[in-house]
Design an enzyme around this catalytic site. Sequence first.
Site, PDB file in Angstrom:
ATOM      1  N   ARG A 295     -62.942  86.462  33.007  1.00 17.88           N
ATOM      2  CA  ARG A 295     -64.068  86.217  32.300  1.00 17.88           C
ATOM      3  C   ARG A 295     -64.470  84.689  31.991  1.00 17.88           C
ATOM      4  O   ARG A 295     -65.579  84.451  32.225  1.00 17.88           O
ATOM      5  CB  ARG A 295     -63.935  86.966  30.855  1.00 17.88           C
ATOM      6  N   THR A 296     -63.326  83.888  31.649  1.00 18.02           N
ATOM      7  CA  THR A 296     -63.708  82.760  31.595  1.00 18.02           C
ATOM      8  C   THR A 296     -63.977  81.944  33.056  1.00 18.02           C
ATOM      9  O   THR A 296     -64.939  81.254  32.954  1.00 18.02           O
ATOM     10  CB  THR A 296     -62.304  81.924  31.164  1.00 18.02           C
TER      11      THR A 296
ATOM     12  N   LYS B 183     -44.298  75.729  46.969  1.00 18.05           N
ATOM     13  CA  LYS B 183     -43.618  75.066  48.140  1.00 18.05           C
ATOM     14  C   LYS B 183     -42.985  74.020  47.541  1.00 18.05           C
ATOM     15  O   LYS B 183     -42.411  72.844  47.863  1.00 18.05           O
ATOM     16  CB  LYS B 183     -44.404  74.401  49.270  1.00 18.05           C
TER      17      LYS B 183
ATOM     18  N   ARG C 129     -56.978  76.417  34.409  1.00 15.78           N
ATOM     19  CA  ARG C 129     -56.231  77.272  33.384  1.00 15.78           C
ATOM     20  C   ARG C 129     -54.782  77.352  33.995  1.00 15.78           C
ATOM     21  O   ARG C 129     -54.466  77.392  35.108  1.00 15.78           O
ATOM     22  CB  ARG C 129     -56.869  78.726  33.559  1.00 15.78           C
TER      23      ARG C 129
ATOM     24  N   HIS D 299     -57.860  75.946  24.035  1.00 14.29           N
ATOM     25  CA  HIS D 299     -58.628  76.352  24.955  1.00 14.29           C
ATOM     26  C   HIS D 299     -60.246  75.812  24.577  1.00 14.29           C
ATOM     27  O   HIS D 299     -60.999  76.555  23.703  1.00 14.29           O
ATOM     28  CB  HIS D 299     -58.819  77.968  24.582  1.00 14.29           C
TER      29      HIS D 299
END
Lengths: 322, 322, 322
Positions: C52-53, C82, C103, C131
């Site tokens: 959604r974000t 890696k 995120r 957030h």
Amino acid sequence: MMRMRHLLESQQLDPDLLFHLFSQAELFRRNPNLRPLNGKIMATLFYEPSTRTRLSFESAMLRLGGEVISTENAKEFSSAIKGESLEDTARIIAAYADCIVMRHYEDGAAKKAASVSRVPIINAGDGKGQHPTQALLDLYTIYRELGRIEKMKIAMVGDLSSGRTVHSLSYLLGKFKDIEIIFVSPKNLRMKEEIKEYLSRHKVNFREEEDLNKILSEVDIVYMTRIQKERISAQDYEDAKGKYVINLNNLNLLKSSSRILHPLPHVEEIDLPLEVEQSDKRVAYFRQAENGLYIRMALLCYLLECDNFSHASTLNFVANLS
Amino acid sequence: MMRMRHLLESQQLDPDLLFHLFSQAELFRRNPNLRPLNGKIMATLFYEPSTRTRLSFESAMLRLGGEVISTENAKEFSSAIKGESLEDTARIIAAYADCIVMRHYEDGAAKKAASVSRVPIINAGDGKGQHPTQALLDLYTIYRELGRIEKMKIAMVGDLSSGRTVHSLSYLLGKFKDIEIIFVSPKNLRMKEEIKEYLSRHKVNFREEEDLNKILSEVDIVYMTRIQKERISAQDYEDAKGKYVINLNNLNLLKSSSRILHPLPHVEEIDLPLEVEQSDKRVAYFRQAENGLYIRMALLCYLLECDNFSHASTLNFVANLS
Amino acid sequence: MMRMRHLLESQQLDPDLLFHLFSQAELFRRNPNLRPLNGKIMATLFYEPSTRTRLSFESAMLRLGGEVISTENAKEFSSAIKGESLEDTARIIAAYADCIVMRHYEDGAAKKAASVSRVPIINAGDGKGQHPTQALLDLYTIYRELGRIEKMKIAMVGDLSSGRTVHSLSYLLGKFKDIEIIFVSPKNLRMKEEIKEYLSRHKVNFREEEDLNKILSEVDIVYMTRIQKERISAQDYEDAKGKYVINLNNLNLLKSSSRILHPLPHVEEIDLPLEVEQSDKRVAYFRQAENGLYIRMALLCYLLECDNFSHASTLNFVANLS
């Protein structure tokens, strides 16, 4: 006719609308620089993967000047795992996009989403339910290849009990006259009763056969399908597997005006050398895949109400394949 | 020269084409608002993930005005798991896109796809095979940093037996004069024989060493690579791991005009403080990553035949880094 | 005021900047054809999924005329496995994009990336940290729905100990006058001490309650949150689960001018029939989700320094919800 808001099942598509979409598809094929969907956004909301269907829709949207937001595995990633309802997800995505193309693993999912969405929903496959844009591109291909839909004899071949594409296509063919269908399958994997009843009600002639070679010479279209190992019993799979194959041994049973269609991907049920696939005009399934692009362009434009082109010039197009 | 249709391996790139691409890359670097690929679509078809390579190509395409359709894990999602051949997949994606950037886990995959595709295929890495656009950006970086390619001495350092980038770069260097290569690796991880033979045939001087510090002062370019733990034995990994490192102890063995390149990601083989990475001009690997963007823009334009710019002004560019 | 370069935590947002962003958001809502970010590229770099974000940001960028490069699961796919540092990844992605929306599963990740990135970083959630764009859209919604922020009484309901959104929102509210907060939670899941101290320092009135129904009639905003099963003990989950629910039994305790907000997805803590959700204007959470689109458009324009519109006409907007 009333404008269709969402495309959820192939039964919604009437001949008038179909021919409108076909002629729009031709328009886009011939005019690759039209950008009617400039500034529009399409969301792909795929709860199960289908790279090909997704890329076909995304290419269609981009070629029309639109943009795409995309999720390849909504099932695992979305708020679904936190317990959100499909309706809530649809309502929120509808705030971000101008239409939603949805693939889901459950029957009826697209209908649920459409019940709350303020933007058009396109069903790109829901469980064992429908896949109406596949039927749409199949029919468009038949029309392009044969120059007609009516007065046509088609064989549908393979596992007809669980194949979503042959179900959606049968519903569509029920809307046309003088169609004859031959269902070719092992006894255990015959076409569903409800569809046969539907066809009877709609006066479509059909019969059932088990032997592919027996009927190849009489059909205009042979619609091959993959035996879906993942959906049937091991015994049924073994019975069906080697039995329904187009190869060099039986290809020439087909008339030169006939065409082989396949929703793809194909595996061993089509066993033709590359050169034959590239040169024999009866092999129509790669053109069929490409037709998906143009007919989806037409559908997107229609649902987003951007299809008010003058299209006089495209009304009487005829396939030109010789 | 004949126009190259697909880029499958670095041997295809001749000096004339290379310098054409370099000058185009400069053009795009200096003119960020050119949109020669307006209306074109690039498909990324990645059978194994490589976020960086994918994003670099996608950014290149978008900056040229084009659009992108994308799949990050074609292996798991596509029709591949249903048994479709790579050729069929390529043929269908070619109906949706104007070029295909492909990463695959098998040698020769890009070549297979190119054999049937009607649109250009770019090999973005195929198994232990090649990664020609990495070699292209490496060479472009050398040219930008040194102002020349010929009369250059380069050390390639690390696991030279399985490193795809050093193989592709070696093939490219074989096309230029007065190149000297020092291969620095443990005994067990030496450069492949077939590449050494190729270099001999092309009159490239090379020798093999085990001690990095011994040769740092004599080279113009030190091309570091990551020891790929996942591809070699535990013993070989231990032998190689701590042995080939650039850090504050040996950095100043390098001439001030020399440059450190690395295909990235780097781990412990580069052990320099952030401030040094940011201020010491010998650290060239972040510029190298950025160069990848511009040279891929140039390549996309070339393969899509949209590179007919007047570029008189860019023909004699010289790197300006002081 | 000095221009903010990155948005890492909600404390960075001062009232002046907030109102500037609100008015820009209105501008974009009313003028859907502005394309100020033409030619700009945004990268989404998501180390944990949040469909959604991500889609909200991507839609915002595309609606502004920009383009998007995207990775849905950077954790698994990127060079991270890696061993590459987050800083190196950020530095390289910054060469491909004009801003990065990130995120991450770790506190402070966005700050790390910002320390080396030459393009703006937007924190789209970092672990148990912040957030800030959620807080931004929450506050924008409060302003739109009530016509004011000051002189407001808000209840925050649910697991206040681990909920990221209520933390970020509390920090923001500390910047305004005459705010009263009621924290409604089980004893074990109370608001964190450091935030209560922050509010005390900033002279925000707050109190703690356990009974939701007791306070519904006195608040202007009830901010519901999901009890995050995955973050708390089974006992705490059982205690909290059924306790904090808005349903038909207590809905009418709310004043008609009050509003229900929720960061979504919601599960059983909102138990209202579809018809009520669609017709009762106190249900504001779907509008809230949509506001996220416009405020993110405003934020992107601000950070990319493309917000020099004349916006006289939007300065005194008032929510118009009748």
